[in-house]
Design a protein around this motif. Structure first.
Motif, PDB file in Angstrom:
ATOM      1  N   UNK A  61      -2.621  -4.841  -4.875  1.00  0.00           N
ATOM      2  CA  UNK A  61      -1.535  -4.878  -3.897  1.00  0.00           C
ATOM      3  C   UNK A  61      -1.173  -6.337  -3.650  1.00  0.00           C
ATOM      4  N   UNK A  62       0.054  -6.693  -3.955  1.00  0.00           N
ATOM      5  CA  UNK A  62       0.569  -8.032  -3.688  1.00  0.00           C
ATOM      6  C   UNK A  62       1.251  -7.995  -2.324  1.00  0.00           C
ATOM      7  N   UNK A  63       0.766  -8.821  -1.398  1.00  0.00           N
ATOM      8  CA  UNK A  63       1.214  -8.718  -0.022  1.00  0.00           C
ATOM      9  C   UNK A  63       1.404 -10.107   0.590  1.00  0.00           C
ATOM     10  N   UNK A  64       1.848 -10.124   1.841  1.00  0.00           N
ATOM     11  CA  UNK A  64       2.043 -11.371   2.595  1.00  0.00           C
ATOM     12  C   UNK A  64       1.695 -11.078   4.042  1.00  0.00           C
ATOM     13  N   UNK A  65       0.418 -11.204   4.367  1.00  0.00           N
ATOM     14  CA  UNK A  65      -0.089 -10.787   5.667  1.00  0.00           C
ATOM     15  C   UNK A  65      -0.077 -11.897   6.710  1.00  0.00           C
ATOM     16  N   UNK A  66       0.204 -13.111   6.312  1.00  0.00           N
ATOM     17  CA  UNK A  66       0.186 -14.221   7.265  1.00  0.00           C
ATOM     18  C   UNK A  66       1.255 -14.001   8.351  1.00  0.00           C
ATOM     19  N   UNK A  67       0.940 -14.318   9.616  1.00  0.00           N
ATOM     20  CA  UNK A  67       1.909 -14.086  10.702  1.00  0.00           C
ATOM     21  C   UNK A  67       3.245 -14.780  10.485  1.00  0.00           C
TER      22      UNK A  67
ATOM     23  N   UNK B 283      -2.833 -12.071  -1.550  1.00  0.00           N
ATOM     24  CA  UNK B 283      -1.924 -12.532  -0.510  1.00  0.00           C
ATOM     25  C   UNK B 283      -1.120 -13.723  -1.028  1.00  0.00           C
ATOM     26  N   UNK B 284       0.136 -13.786  -0.643  1.00  0.00           N
ATOM     27  CA  UNK B 284       1.014 -14.837  -1.149  1.00  0.00           C
ATOM     28  C   UNK B 284       0.478 -16.224  -0.784  1.00  0.00           C
ATOM     29  N   UNK B 285      -0.053 -16.376   0.431  1.00  0.00           N
ATOM     30  CA  UNK B 285      -0.515 -17.683   0.870  1.00  0.00           C
ATOM     31  C   UNK B 285      -1.831 -18.079   0.216  1.00  0.00           C
ATOM     32  N   UNK B 286      -2.529 -17.138  -0.402  1.00  0.00           N
ATOM     33  CA  UNK B 286      -3.780 -17.446  -1.096  1.00  0.00           C
ATOM     34  C   UNK B 286      -3.635 -17.416  -2.609  1.00  0.00           C
ATOM     35  N   UNK B 287      -2.539 -16.900  -3.089  1.00  0.00           N
ATOM     36  CA  UNK B 287      -2.341 -16.805  -4.533  1.00  0.00           C
ATOM     37  C   UNK B 287      -0.872 -16.859  -4.909  1.00  0.00           C
TER      38      UNK B 287
END
Length: 331
Positions: free
Chosen positions: A74-80, A117-121
């Motif tokens: 799952x490619x996601x973006x969970x950062x606030x 996560x987008x901010x980690x990868x």
């Protein structure tokens, strides 16, 4: 002359043995590396059903070959700061699938669940040419992902049941979804029953309200509007309230006839309610006796409500169901 021939033959034999030995060592190293990767993935999956990958881990466990296991990523973006509300709902449903697989009879080390996560990868997003989230991709045990290995959440949604069905189509692994118990509905029903009981007790000497046809009619109308607007579908599928696109715009109406948002349900409920109100006014204008001017006002307002809001309903349905030929006032 013969000595040169034997030396040449011996050299060829030695080279052949060296090649075979090299291939054997390479195969053993690959097998050892594959076994180590499977062992590491298994240990990480025991600690957490959805394994978190950064760029390095994605390349090590997903892009590396050979691979005898499938990975659902799952490619996601969970950062606030990303303000991806739908990502949190999608993550919850994805976690339910992963937990259900862990406790199912089909559990094995042939399938793993992971998230990036987008901010980690961000490099992984660039590698996969992704500019939106969430996205579910199946990386098969052999070969590269095909178009069908990317789940079409715009068409089928991202409920846990839909994800499990898509996985079974791609891997032949059946996953029975087990949702954690939710007692909010039970508590609400008990509180509502208590309130009704208290109200009936207080009004025990005057229960004429129970026989009021207008109250029962309004209750039946509200229940009908709730059902036909899609509240039961929301309860079963658990869709997000709205959807934020990659460009940052907020979408209130789902583009597919197979899905909807919570706010879309409220919009449809209001539109249908306005149509019903218009029909009630026209009925009153036709059946009521007395002031003709007042009856005409009711008829004009009622017909206007029906024409305008029914046209809006047709417009929404036309946008959701491509190819729908009918419209009234609006395209």
């Amino acid at each position: 002359m013969k000595s040169k021939y034997y030396i040449t033959l011996l050299g060829i034999v030695l080279l052949s043995l060296s090649y075979v030995s090299c291939q054997y060592r390479t195969k053993n190293n690959q097998s050892s590396s594959l076994a180590e990767r499977v062992q590491q993935l298994t240990e990480m999956a025991i600690r957490r059903p959805v394994i978190k990958f950064n760029g390095a881990k994605f390349k090590e466990f997903v892009k590396s070959i050979p691979r005898n296991y499938s990975v659902i990523v799952m490619f996601t973006a969970m950062a606030p700061q990303r303000q991806c509300q739908i990502c949190r709902h999608a993550n919850d449903e994805f976690t339910i699938v992963a937990n259900s697989f862990r406790y199912s009879q089909s559990y094995s080390n042939k399938l793993f669940f992971a998230s990036v996560d987008f901010d980690e990868g961000s490099d992984v997003f660039q590698m996969m040419r992704l500019n939106t989230a969430p996205v579910y991709i199946h990386f098969p045990a052999k070969g590269k992902p095909k178009p069908a290995d990317t789940m079409d959440i715009q068409r089928v949604g991202f409920a846990a049941e839909a994800i499990a069905k898509w996985i079974s189509e791609r891997t032949d692994i059946q996953i029975n979804i087990f949702r954690p118990p939710n007692y909010s509905g039970t508590v609400t029903l008990i509180m509502f029953s208590v309130l009704i009981g208290v109200f009936l007790y207080v009004r025990r000497n005057n229960l004429d309200l129970i026989y009021n046809k207008t109250i029962w009619g309004l209750g039946a109308l509200f229940f009908t509007l709730t059902m036909i607007s899609g509240q039961m579908w929301n309860h079963i599928r658990g869709p997000p309230f709205t959807h934020q696109t990659a460009s940052g715009n907020v979408t209130y109406i789902h583009r597919s006839s197979q899905g909807q948002f919570v706010l879309e349900t409220y919009i449809v409920m209001v539109l249908i309610g306005a149509v019903v109100l218009g029909m009630i006014l026209m009925t009153e204008a036709a059946t009521r006796k007395g002031d003709v001017k007042k009856r005409r006002i009711f008829a004009v307002i009622g017909s206007g409500l029906v024409a305008i809001f029914f046209s809006l309903l047709l417009s929404i349905f036309k946008n959701k169901a491509q190819g729908y030929p009918y419209r009234l006032l609006f395209t």
